[in-house]
Write a protein that holds these residues in place. Structure first.
Motif, PDB file in Angstrom:
ATOM      1  N   HIS A   1       0.831  -1.213   0.000  1.00  0.00           N
ATOM      2  CA  HIS A   1       0.000   0.000   0.000  1.00  0.00           C
ATOM      3  C   HIS A   1       0.866   1.264   0.000  1.00  0.00           C
ATOM      4  O   HIS A   1       0.684   2.146  -0.852  1.00  0.00           O
ATOM      5  CB  HIS A   1      -0.928  -0.006   1.216  1.00  0.00           C
ATOM      6  CG  HIS A   1      -1.831   1.187   1.274  1.00  0.00           C
ATOM      7  ND1 HIS A   1      -3.105   1.179   0.768  1.00  0.00           N
ATOM      8  CD2 HIS A   1      -1.623   2.447   1.750  1.00  0.00           C
ATOM      9  CE1 HIS A   1      -3.641   2.377   0.929  1.00  0.00           C
ATOM     10  NE2 HIS A   1      -2.757   3.167   1.534  1.00  0.00           N
TER      11      HIS A   1
ATOM     12  N   HIS B   1       1.675   4.408  -3.068  1.00  0.00           N
ATOM     13  CA  HIS B   1       1.519   5.863  -3.038  1.00  0.00           C
ATOM     14  C   HIS B   1       2.608   6.572  -3.841  1.00  0.00           C
ATOM     15  O   HIS B   1       2.471   7.751  -4.162  1.00  0.00           O
ATOM     16  CB  HIS B   1       1.524   6.375  -1.602  1.00  0.00           C
ATOM     17  CG  HIS B   1       0.199   6.236  -0.915  1.00  0.00           C
ATOM     18  ND1 HIS B   1      -0.951   6.813  -1.400  1.00  0.00           N
ATOM     19  CD2 HIS B   1      -0.162   5.582   0.216  1.00  0.00           C
ATOM     20  CE1 HIS B   1      -1.965   6.527  -0.593  1.00  0.00           C
ATOM     21  NE2 HIS B   1      -1.507   5.771   0.393  1.00  0.00           N
TER      22      HIS B   1
ATOM     23  N   GLU C   1      -6.048   7.692  -1.770  1.00  0.00           N
ATOM     24  CA  GLU C   1      -6.182   6.486  -0.955  1.00  0.00           C
ATOM     25  C   GLU C   1      -7.036   5.406  -1.609  1.00  0.00           C
ATOM     26  O   GLU C   1      -6.739   4.215  -1.498  1.00  0.00           O
ATOM     27  CB  GLU C   1      -6.763   6.833   0.424  1.00  0.00           C
ATOM     28  CG  GLU C   1      -5.856   7.709   1.287  1.00  0.00           C
ATOM     29  CD  GLU C   1      -4.529   7.039   1.639  1.00  0.00           C
ATOM     30  OE1 GLU C   1      -4.322   5.869   1.268  1.00  0.00           O
ATOM     31  OE2 GLU C   1      -3.686   7.705   2.274  1.00  0.00           O
TER      32      GLU C   1
ATOM     33  N   TYR D   1     -11.083   4.947   1.412  1.00  0.00           N
ATOM     34  CA  TYR D   1     -10.279   3.777   1.047  1.00  0.00           C
ATOM     35  C   TYR D   1     -11.179   2.663   0.489  1.00  0.00           C
ATOM     36  O   TYR D   1     -11.058   2.269  -0.660  1.00  0.00           O
ATOM     37  CB  TYR D   1      -9.543   3.197   2.264  1.00  0.00           C
ATOM     38  CG  TYR D   1      -8.419   4.022   2.843  1.00  0.00           C
ATOM     39  CD1 TYR D   1      -8.650   5.248   3.437  1.00  0.00           C
ATOM     40  CD2 TYR D   1      -7.113   3.539   2.840  1.00  0.00           C
ATOM     41  CE1 TYR D   1      -7.623   5.978   4.010  1.00  0.00           C
ATOM     42  CE2 TYR D   1      -6.069   4.267   3.417  1.00  0.00           C
ATOM     43  CZ  TYR D   1      -6.341   5.479   4.002  1.00  0.00           C
ATOM     44  OH  TYR D   1      -5.323   6.194   4.579  1.00  0.00           O
TER      45      TYR D   1
HETATM   46 ZN   LIG Z   1      -2.623   5.170   1.914  1.00  0.00          ZN
END
Ligand SMILES: [Zn+2]
Lengths: 655, 300
Positions: free
Chosen positions: A355, A359, A378, A445
């Protein structure tokens, strides 16, 4: 603007250095801003004393009267800052607990002292106790093409309760630590109506919106510390008890660094990327897990989105005392999260690593505005994280892979959304601090990722990959908005599927990202009515005519479908007959109900909506299928297992 | 040799009492059925004619249950309260049945008789309940001071390396496990003594359990360790093989049930062997003591 010659020459050489190419052959971004920082860490006082030279180029057509900058460390100054008001709690009462940043000098390129012109502003909530953004009215407006140089001295005190940034004993994670320019958005950029600074206060739930910059950072600290950062290490020199490290980073949106004497450092390589992993000695057994995870992510995103353009990447698995710094992203530098013992079937450290690395793309390269459109950062990143985890760790086991219990990362994300009681309290069109009832995480998310999986189910995985390849090609090292992303989706879908889904895909995003409705389709009934007298020719339109036998008993068979939720999405239906025939139907899903009726000697045995589980937004999968011959074996087996477990438990616990 | 003698005598006695074990198995099975059968029926009802249950063919799929929506909390509370009630009912039932089993494996019990089993159960129900309760609390107390406290203190100490929590858990866990045979010896000796000495109050039996445990401790401990390890075998077999076995037909599910019940029965058999061996050993110790006292008296 006029400049004093000596200072001017120095600052121009600063700009030249910052525009030079050291890491990549050509600049990846426009480099509207750049920073050269000299920092000295006082490990006892927990402060970083700095001088900084920086510039901002006015690339707009507007004369800009001021500059606006972040001072995010001030979020840790008291419990009355916007950050603490939003998240609750306090930074602590002791002098050493609080975090702050004090500007000690501030001059422009002409050497004009601008300190007295500094004024704190609170553009988001008017909170006068919040000093995380300041503005300086320039002596003369910056005209189009002008470069504004600043030179500042400041002291940053790190907070003791690490929330992304701070210290714990000798562990330092130094993020959000220097004055950083906001983004000047000219009219039209991200659909802005007029030009202006986009410089938000520091909030509990978002941190990033910045121009891609070059950083030259020199850090002096006690020699016992091991350091890491988002830059490439240019030099390391030791003098007595002190050492100085110099880092350079190009085209990233933020610069953070860490120092701790307890780090073990492991190096690896993926293609031309040098990977550095920093973790406590105790966790050395997890090195393979972590490196495999990050290389999985590098390979997958490189193949399906676009290249990772830097030759370096550093990530940190912070020790337990610095756990608050875990799970954070600074493009070429990120933090994972783990502990001394993590069972091999539980992929949490891998998930965090994938994760946070992701980014680098969604926020780092595609630098959307996390404050205003957190889903684009996100949500999109969670979508890719879930795809990567389920791809590499098992379709049904991307999160947990135990022989008794498996859980896919996609399913976990979906459940977070579908089972959240306030799932309809907000759409994704809110600024990060405006999500009501604790919905920020779930909507930003989980819901956004689930929406994108559903889109993938509709347009196909290859088209989805092409959407992201095009998004990358068009928007890398720029600042896309949600609408820019949606326009790319529409463009690619139209190119690959013609008008199958309409002239654009707004109908999808308006309902999902910008709407609050839920999706729920269900089978309400299956009917097989015996026809006493033939009512006419059997329905031969379904391509299964070979099985229509008019000699035996005849039936009118009906599958009844209903749309329970507000969302209208295309529906695939599989109808299975008792003679083994199967008919695949598609429904646009718009009406409140749809009946499928067939006549012939066969009876409907079962019906499934979305047989391949492509529509992840459907909040209830139990009502998506119906059978006339229920199969109870799996439930009996579960009951049997519960019985055995209870018996064995009793025999162990009872003496 | 003494260990083998006790184990051998114990084995002969437990074979004689096998009907008592069958009764015990049946009672527990019936108890668990009263919890699991309604649970299964409510699952059947909740899933209705949905085909989503086919996703359970490959093992437990949490998403399938999560989608039950509002029905899920009621099923979960059904499960948790049902499990708890079964445990407490099992505790009471166990006091009764172990009293019957101890009665069936004592020295002069002769051939197994069901009325004898039940009357022993009824007679010693309260003392056995009290002994089990006190010793269970004792185990919980030991767990708190040997495992929970040291681990929590280590976890709170920020300056210690992360590895130390793991090491402390490991060491305290091993110490706790090594103490388990001692606790079981006390429990079994107390109950065995109580069975043979109806007039002695429960608390005094526990005291006697301690003194019997301490006399010839090394050998008693070794015997208990062997018996416990034997008991662990069917448990490990159940953990290793049963979850991997995923029958898809009704017949397969039935076979799975039969095999798991056989393993459970094996565990009960081995547990009763433990009772019988401890009883045999106690008989031996008490006999030696009596003889010693007789010799002393003669000498006097
Ligand atoms: Zn994140």
């Amino acid at each position: 603007m006029k400049y004093k010659s000596g200072l001017l020459a120095g600052l121009i050489s600063l700009a030249a250095v910052l525009q030079a190419q050291i890491i990549n052959k050509t600049p990846l971004s426009e480099r509207i801003t750049g920073y050269t920082i000299r920092a000295v860490l006082d490990a006892d006082a927990k402060t970083v004393s700095c001088t900084m030279e920086a510039f901002w180029v006015n690339r707009s057509a507007d004369p800009v009267p001021d500059i606006q900058m972040h001072l995010y460390m001030n979020a840790f100054k008291s419990s009355r800052t916007t950050f603490y008001r939003e998240r609750g709690g306090s930074p602590g009462s002791g002098e050493l607990d609080r975090g702050w940043i004090d500007i000690t000098s501030f001059t422009d390129g002409n050497g004009n002292d601008l300190l007295s012109l500094m004024e704190f502003i609170s553009p988001d909530d008017g909170n006068t106790e919040d000093r995380t953004v300041f503005r300086v009215i320039l002596p003369e407006p910056a005209m189009p093409g002008d470069t504004v140089f600043i030179k500042t001295g400041f002291v940053t005190k790190l907070p003791s309760r690490i929330i992304r940034t701070g210290f714990s004993g000798d562990f330092f994670f130094v993020a959000q630590w220097f004055p950083k320019f906001g983004v000047y958005e000219p009219a039209g950029m991200r659909f802005a109506a007029s030009g202006g600074w986009n410089c938000h206060q520091f909030h509990a739930n978002s941190e990033f919106y910045s121009n891609h910059s070059v950083y030259d950072v020199e850090i002096t600290l006690p020699a016992r510390f091991i350091t890491g950062s988002g830059g490439l290490l240019m030099s390391e020199t030791t003098a007595g008890d002190l050492k100085t490290v110099i880092y350079r980073a190009e085209d990233i949106v933020d610069f953070a660094w860490t120092a701790w004497p307890g780090y073990s450092v492991v190096n690896d390589r993926w293609r031309n990327v040098d990977i550095t992993l920093m973790l406590p000695h105790d966790r050395i057994k997890q090195v393979d897990r972590q490196l495999t995870a990050v290389k999985n992510a590098l390979g997958y995103l490189d193949e399906n989105v676009g290249p990772y353009p830097w030759p370096h990447l550093t990530f940190v698995d912070p020790p337990a005392i610095g756990a608050g710094a875990g799970g954070m992203e600074y493009t070429t530098f990120f933090t994972s999260s783990s502990s001394y013992f993590v069972p091999s079937f539980f992929y949490l450290p891998e998930m965090v690593t994938v994760h946070e690395f992701g980014h680098a793309y969604f926020m780092g390269i595609l630098a959307s505005n996390e404050f205003e459109e957190p889903w684009l950062d996100e949500g999109v990143n969670s979508y890719w994280e879930q795809r990567i985890m389920d791809h590499f760790y098992g379709k049904n086991s991307g999160m947990i892979n135990h022989r008794l219990f498996k859980l896919s990362d996609i399913a976990m994300g979906r459940m977070n959304y579908t089972r959240f009681p306030s799932r309809q309290a907000s759409s994704n069109a809110e600024f990060s601090w405006n999500y009501p009832h604790g919905t920020y995480g779930i909507i930003t998310y989980s819901k956004a990722a689930t929406i994108l999986h559903t889109l993938e189910g509709i347009i196909g995985t290859e088209t989805m990959n092409n959407v992201f390849r095009e998004y990358y090609r068009k928007w890398a090292f720029r600042h896309p908005s949600g609408r820019d992303f949606i326009n790319v989706v529409s463009e690619v879908v139209r190119k690959e599927h013609g008008l199958k889904f309409g002239p654009d895909m707004n109908w999808f995003f308006d309902q999902t990202i910008y709407g609050t409705g839920v999706c729920d389709y269900k089978i309400s009934d299956i009917l097989n009515r015996r026809i006493t007298k033939p009512e006419g020719p059997a329905d031969l339109s379904d391509g299964a005519s070979a099985s229509v036998d008019t000699t035996g008993p005849q039936y009118t068979s009906i599958a009844r479908l209903e749309r329970v939720g507000e969302l209208k999405l295309p529906v695939e239906v599989l109808i299975h007959f008792n003679n083994g025939d199967e008919i695949f139907e598609t429904w646009d899903g718009k009406a409140r109900y749809r009946d499928y009726e067939y006549q012939g000697s066969r009876k409907i045995e079962w019906v499934k909506i979305d047989p391949e589980y492509k529509n992840k937004m459907d909040v209830n999968l139990v009502n998506n299928s119906m059978t006339t011959i229920p199969e109870r074996t799996p439930l009996r087996r579960i009951a049997g297992r519960i019985a055995s477990f209870t018996l064995f438990f009793l025999s162990i616990m009872l003496l | 040799m003494k260990i083998i003698n006790s184990l051998g005598t114990g084995f002969i006695r437990v074979v004689k009492a096998v009907k008592g074990i069958i009764i015990t198995w049946f009672c527990f099975y019936f108890l668990v059925l009263t919890f699991v059968y309604p649970l299964r029926k409510s699952l059947d009802f909740t899933f209705g004619s949905s085909m989503i249950t086919e996703r359970l063919a490959d093992g437990f799929d949490f998403e399938v249950f999560a989608d039950l929506g509002n029905a899920l909390p009621s099923i979960l509370s059904f499960f948790s309260t049902g499990f708890m009630i079964t445990f407490f009912a099992g505790f009471l039932l166990n006091a009764f049945l172990t009293a019957g089993l101890f009665g069936s494996v004592k020295k002069d019990s002769g051939r197994f008789s069901a009325p004898g089993f039940f009357s022993a159960g009824a007679l010693n129900f309260w003392p056995f309940f009290l002994i089990s309760l006190l010793i269970t609390f004792g185990i919980i107390f030991l767990f708190i001071i040997i495992v929970l406290l040291p681990v929590s203190i280590t976890a709170m100490a920020e300056t210690l390396p992360e590895r130390s929590i793991f090491l402390v858990s490991l060491v305290s866990g091993i110490v706790f496990l090594l103490l388990i045979p001692v606790i079981l010896l006390v429990a079994d000796n107390s109950r065995s003594f109580k069975t043979g000495h109806r007039e002695v109050p429960a608390l005094k039996s526990i005291g006697k359990g301690f003194s019997l445990t301490s006399s010839d401790f090394g050998r008693s401990y070794l015997m208990m360790l062997i018996l416990i390890l034997g008991q662990v075998v069917p448990g490990i077999a159940a953990i290793l093989f049963l979850p991997a076995w995923k029958p898809v037909t009704g017949g397969g599910v039935f076979l799975l049930l039969v095999v798991s019940q056989l393993l459970f029965f094996a565990r009960l058999f081995l547990k009763t062997w433990r009772y019988a061996s401890v009883t045999a050993r106690m008989d031996d110790i008490l006999l030696t003591n009596t003889r010693g006292m007789e010799i002393q008296q003669v000498n006097n």
